[in-house]
Design an enzyme around this catalytic site. Structure first.
Site: not given
Length: 555
Positions: A70, A72, A93, A104, A300, A381, A409
């Protein structure tokens, strides 16, 4: 293939003064913390006559250990908007040291969509979290000192609700006994620690609109109750002024940059499964003042971070989002379809299709409950097959869902151009943004509305303790506040094993407490804890630093 930290370390950063110029921040508003980070003075908000830009929220499907990306995607979208010539700011944040050293890892984006300096952002940064922890623990010290010095307020030690905090995953500190060693060392009592991001002061800092608002909110914090059941506040302990003094600089948003030189404000970091999961109101408003597009995220899945962003933060700050981006990954959808993490690299179209209801439920909440325009961003991905990507896109399009492929990414802003164009288009639409409940309703009904409308559960079970707490809070005048649900992030339900889009479940609320300074009621469900623990193999074990000060293994 380079790791995230290797990519970040190989990038030549611009001096923060150049980033400030790009953002339209003048020298008098900039407080530099070295060459590559700075704080922005709050006077900029008061003095700027610029019209506010469009607000775009990035959220996600229910998270899995496979990762959704998220942050990224948020960074890549901002870089994509910059690529197509838009004036954009990103507001994120700050990472907590707990996850950085836990499971994480870092939280500054990934691949070629990162904010830098990555190591600083993930570690001490500008000291905001240390200031929050110090203010939290100052209040705890003043509280216990008041009791030790005679307890003029008549505080019942069995009803103290304020905990100490530390920004680390440390299960050993969840329950402690302190004040031992005789009369000179205080009054013995049961105590405990929360992680700093679960402290009410974190939520207060992120919801405050000014220093005076911060001080007023701090004074309203309820630290416990008297022997006759009356709440005791930080204001009664004369703590608010000193706490504000510790937090005055932490209240200012932090300016950094993406790998592509897009200005980024990173400020505050409440967890979304415990607190409200959004960056500060001040950083968001500053991003909207400085950019035509302000891109922000909520922690989240959309059932947690987005719900709280929309029902709590937007309500308090009078914000109206223009569009929402819902991030999904092939890997996570396959996990929601029943595939174990060890088999995610194998093509599995059947499991992928079975996982789609999770995505569609989150999407329906955004478009039907909150009535906001939304685009699904499929975060690519390297292991995703063409057939899998096509299946998700085709299924979404067949249902009339806006969907784009995000390849940020691997390609940075270039991989976010299609997403950026769709977001610009969505922002031009009028929307009828609405909340999922009204604050005037009862506490039980507000919790019920979230469970039924957002989680799609059948109802709520309140334990006898929770019922008693609700009655007491209502009698004390706190019944008209918004609700902040503390729930597992891994399921729509309060049972983390119920993945996908579960049905026919109930949610059990076992504890209800007041965060009077933040301005919301917290409803704790399931086994949610406000102090996480470290895993069997913590990420900290892989982090190192060489003789030149170069950090490795951070992410």
């Amino acid at each position: 293939m380079k790791t995230d930290i290797e990519i970040a370390q190989s990038t030549k950063m611009q001096n923060i003064t150049e980033i400030a110029k790009t953002a339209g921040i003048d020298d008098k508003s900039l407080e530099q913390y070295g060459r590559y980070k700075a704080k922005v003075d709050l006077s900029l908000l008061k003095e700027s006559q610029r019209k506010e830009g469009k607000l775009v929220l990035v959220t996600a499907i229910t998270p899995t250990p496979a990762g959704e990306g998220k942050t990224t995607t948020t960074i890549g979208l901002a870089d994509g908007l910059k690529k197509i010539g838009k004036n954009v700011m990103v507001a994120l944040r700050e990472p907590s040291l707990g996850p950085v050293f836990g499971i994480k890892g870092g939280a500054a984006g990934g691949g070629y969509a990162q904010v830098v300096p990555m190591e600083d952002i993930n570690l001490h940064f500008t000291g905001d979290f240390h200031a929050i922890g110090a203010a939290n623990n100052l209040l705890a010290a003043l509280l216990d000192n008041h009791i030790h010095q005679g307890n003029a307020l008549g505080i019942d030690q069995r009803k103290i609700t304020w905990k100490r905090c530390v920004d680390m995953n440390d299960r050993q500190l969840r329950f402690v006994v302190d004040g031992l060693g005789g009369k000179v060392n205080g009054v013995p009592r049961e105590d405990g620690y929360d992680i700093t991001v679960a402290s009410e002061i974190m939520a207060i800092l992120c919801l405050s609109s000014s220093i005076s608002d911060l001080k007023e909110r701090l004074s309203r914090i309820v630290v416990g109750y008297t022997f006759d059941g009356r709440p005791v506040t930080a204001g009664q302990l004369n703590a608010a002024g000193a706490m504000t003094a510790l937090l005055k600089d932490a209240l200012k948003p932090n300016l950094v940059q993406t790998l592509e030189g897009t200005p980024a404000l990173i400020h505050g970091g409440p967890f979304a499964n415990i607190a409200h999961g959004c960056n500060s109101v001040l950083a968001t408003k500053m991003a909207m003042k400085l950019g035509d597009y302000a891109i922000t995220e909520a922690g989240f899945g959309a059932d947690l971070g987005a719900e709280k962003f929309l029902d709590i933060k937007c309500r308090f700050a009078n914000l109206k989002p223009s569009a929402v981006v819902l991030v999904a990954t092939i890997r996570a959808l396959k996990m929601h379809g029943g595939v174990p993490k060890t088999a995610l690299n194998e093509e599995n179209l059947d499991a992928l299709e079975k996982g789609m209801p999770n995505l569609l439920r989150h999407l329906s909440n955004i478009t039907d409950v909150y009535k906001l325009p939304c685009v699904v961003a499929v975060n690519k991905f390297p292991t995703d097959t063409e057939a899998e990507v096509n299946l998700v896109i085709e299924k979404c399009k067949a249902l009339g869902v806006n969907v784009v492929l995000s390849d940020v990414w691997a390609k940075g802003g270039e991989g976010g151009i299609e997403m950026a164009k769709e977001v610009v288009s969505l922002c031009e639409r009028e929307n009828d943004f609405t909340f999922s409940y009204e604050t005037e309703d009862t506490i039980e009904n507000k919790i019920g509305a979230i469970v039924k409308k957002i989680y799609r559960g059948e109802g709520v079970i309140f334990t006898p303790q929770a019922k008693k707490q609700i009655d007491e809070l209502t009698a004390l005048g706190y019944g008209n506040l918004p609700v902040c649900m503390a729930k597992t992030q891994y399921s729509f339900s309060d049972d983390l094993t119920k993945i996908g889009a579960p049905e026919g479940f109930t949610v059990t609320v076992r504890n209800v407490k007041i965060s009077a300074g933040a301005g919301f009621i917290v409803a704790l469900t399931g086994d949610i804890m406000t102090m996480p623990g470290l895993p069997k193999v913590p990420a900290a074990e892989k982090i190192d630093v060489d003789e030149n000060g170069v950090i490795t293994g951070l992410f």
